[in-house]
Design a protein around this motif. Structure first.
Motif, PDB file in Angstrom:
ATOM      1  N   LEU A  46      -4.456  -7.175  10.416  1.00 19.22           N
ATOM      2  CA  LEU A  46      -4.554  -7.593   8.866  1.00 19.22           C
ATOM      3  C   LEU A  46      -5.099  -6.397   8.289  1.00 19.22           C
ATOM      4  O   LEU A  46      -4.788  -5.986   7.096  1.00 19.22           O
ATOM      5  N   ALA A  47      -6.037  -5.768   8.739  1.00 19.49           N
ATOM      6  CA  ALA A  47      -6.607  -4.464   8.224  1.00 19.49           C
ATOM      7  C   ALA A  47      -5.591  -3.463   8.085  1.00 19.49           C
ATOM      8  O   ALA A  47      -5.682  -2.839   6.877  1.00 19.49           O
ATOM      9  N   GLU A  48      -4.881  -3.332   9.075  1.00 19.85           N
ATOM     10  CA  GLU A  48      -3.694  -2.186   8.757  1.00 19.85           C
ATOM     11  C   GLU A  48      -2.777  -2.503   7.719  1.00 19.85           C
ATOM     12  O   GLU A  48      -2.518  -1.872   6.756  1.00 19.85           O
ATOM     13  N   GLY A  49      -2.535  -4.073   7.743  1.00 20.30           N
ATOM     14  CA  GLY A  49      -1.362  -4.411   6.850  1.00 20.30           C
ATOM     15  C   GLY A  49      -2.067  -4.402   5.444  1.00 20.30           C
ATOM     16  O   GLY A  49      -1.208  -3.934   4.376  1.00 20.30           O
ATOM     17  N   LEU A  50      -3.387  -4.722   5.350  1.00 17.64           N
ATOM     18  CA  LEU A  50      -3.876  -4.640   3.925  1.00 17.64           C
ATOM     19  C   LEU A  50      -3.998  -3.217   3.274  1.00 17.64           C
ATOM     20  O   LEU A  50      -3.506  -2.775   2.151  1.00 17.64           O
ATOM     21  N   GLN A  51      -4.029  -2.388   4.317  1.00 15.38           N
ATOM     22  CA  GLN A  51      -4.338  -1.035   4.092  1.00 15.38           C
ATOM     23  C   GLN A  51      -2.744  -0.306   3.697  1.00 15.38           C
ATOM     24  O   GLN A  51      -2.413   0.296   2.703  1.00 15.38           O
ATOM     25  N   LYS A  52      -1.739  -0.705   4.399  1.00 17.04           N
ATOM     26  CA  LYS A  52      -0.445  -0.268   3.893  1.00 17.04           C
ATOM     27  C   LYS A  52       0.067  -0.965   2.876  1.00 17.04           C
ATOM     28  O   LYS A  52       0.683  -0.448   1.684  1.00 17.04           O
ATOM     29  N   ALA A  53      -0.015  -2.292   2.590  1.00 16.80           N
ATOM     30  CA  ALA A  53       0.217  -2.962   1.396  1.00 16.80           C
ATOM     31  C   ALA A  53      -0.267  -2.539   0.063  1.00 16.80           C
ATOM     32  O   ALA A  53       0.033  -2.120  -0.949  1.00 16.80           O
ATOM     33  N   THR A  54      -1.727  -2.100   0.015  1.00 13.58           N
ATOM     34  CA  THR A  54      -2.418  -1.378  -0.886  1.00 13.58           C
ATOM     35  C   THR A  54      -1.794  -0.019  -1.275  1.00 13.58           C
ATOM     36  O   THR A  54      -1.461   0.377  -2.595  1.00 13.58           O
ATOM     37  N   GLU A  55      -1.636   0.589  -0.193  1.00 15.19           N
ATOM     38  CA  GLU A  55      -1.170   2.202  -0.627  1.00 15.19           C
ATOM     39  C   GLU A  55       0.429   2.186  -0.914  1.00 15.19           C
ATOM     40  O   GLU A  55       0.725   2.881  -1.752  1.00 15.19           O
ATOM     41  N   GLU A  56       1.202   1.212  -0.422  1.00 16.26           N
ATOM     42  CA  GLU A  56       2.706   1.219  -0.463  1.00 16.26           C
ATOM     43  C   GLU A  56       3.101   0.531  -1.619  1.00 16.26           C
ATOM     44  O   GLU A  56       4.225   0.873  -2.240  1.00 16.26           O
ATOM     45  N   GLN A  57       2.293  -0.665  -2.085  1.00 21.84           N
ATOM     46  CA  GLN A  57       2.777  -1.669  -3.124  1.00 21.84           C
ATOM     47  C   GLN A  57       4.256  -1.632  -2.907  1.00 21.84           C
ATOM     48  O   GLN A  57       5.163  -1.895  -3.680  1.00 21.84           O
ATOM     49  N   PRO A  58       4.460  -2.407  -1.682  1.00 20.83           N
ATOM     50  CA  PRO A  58       6.045  -3.087  -1.440  1.00 20.83           C
ATOM     51  C   PRO A  58       6.449  -4.094  -2.193  1.00 20.83           C
ATOM     52  O   PRO A  58       5.559  -4.559  -2.957  1.00 20.83           O
ATOM     53  N   GLU A  97      -4.773  -9.495  -4.786  1.00 18.27           N
ATOM     54  CA  GLU A  97      -5.388  -8.558  -5.372  1.00 18.27           C
ATOM     55  C   GLU A  97      -4.908  -7.103  -5.083  1.00 18.27           C
ATOM     56  O   GLU A  97      -4.910  -6.441  -6.139  1.00 18.27           O
ATOM     57  N   LYS A  98      -4.728  -7.028  -4.046  1.00 19.44           N
ATOM     58  CA  LYS A  98      -4.417  -5.481  -3.653  1.00 19.44           C
ATOM     59  C   LYS A  98      -2.851  -4.955  -3.943  1.00 19.44           C
ATOM     60  O   LYS A  98      -2.724  -3.956  -4.290  1.00 19.44           O
ATOM     61  N   ALA A  99      -2.103  -5.941  -3.737  1.00 21.57           N
ATOM     62  CA  ALA A  99      -0.767  -5.777  -4.101  1.00 21.57           C
ATOM     63  C   ALA A  99       0.085  -6.957  -5.075  1.00 21.57           C
ATOM     64  O   ALA A  99       0.704  -7.575  -4.509  1.00 21.57           O
ATOM     65  N   PRO A 100      -0.679  -6.960  -6.327  1.00 21.05           N
ATOM     66  CA  PRO A 100      -0.275  -7.960  -7.216  1.00 21.05           C
ATOM     67  C   PRO A 100       1.372  -8.132  -7.582  1.00 21.05           C
ATOM     68  O   PRO A 100       1.913  -9.510  -7.676  1.00 21.05           O
ATOM     69  N   SER A 101       2.009  -7.144  -7.519  1.00 24.63           N
ATOM     70  CA  SER A 101       3.607  -7.312  -7.760  1.00 24.63           C
ATOM     71  C   SER A 101       4.371  -7.460  -6.454  1.00 24.63           C
ATOM     72  O   SER A 101       5.516  -7.886  -6.606  1.00 24.63           O
TER      73      SER A 101
END
Length: 121
Positions: free
Chosen positions: A43-55, A78-82
């Protein structure tokens, strides 16, 4: 589940699953549609990638080494709203809870590639 079509240019997906085979299989399907996939196994790694990459799309497993995916849907929102967020899990009883928690879709394991393709096309 949204029927939003994905254009193949500049589309990214983050696959958060501790099962490497699931990540590879899903990544191959996405690649056929021109979607670049990034993998995370916690989860931690996924949240970081989602936040940085905005996939464009996030595929989130429920049972991960550092927590429960369904409990983190709001944080991903919250971290990747779109980003479109799809739960992928063998626990079919979680469908309603996942959707009520903010997931855009739900696909049971073993993954049905036809359902995956409908999500991304």
């Amino acid at each position: 589940m949204s029927n939003k079509a994905f254009s193949s240019s500049n589309q990214k997906a983050v696959i958060i699953d501790d099962e490497i085979d699931t990540c590879l299989l899903l990544g191959m399907v996405l690649k056929r549609f021109g979607i670049v996939s990034l993998r995370a196994h916690t989860l931690a790694e996924g949240l970081q990638k989602a936040t940085e990459e905005q996939p464009t799309i996030i595929f989130l497993d429920n049972n991960l080494p550092d927590g429960i995916g369904i409990e983190q849907i709001k944080k991903f929102r919250e971290k990747a709203p779109s980003s479109k967020l799809v739960m992928i899990t063998a626990m079919s009883g979680l469908r309603d809870r996942a959707l009520l928690s903010g997931a855009d879709g739900f696909v049971e394991k073993p993954l049905d590639m036809t359902k995956i393709e409908k999500i991304i096309v």
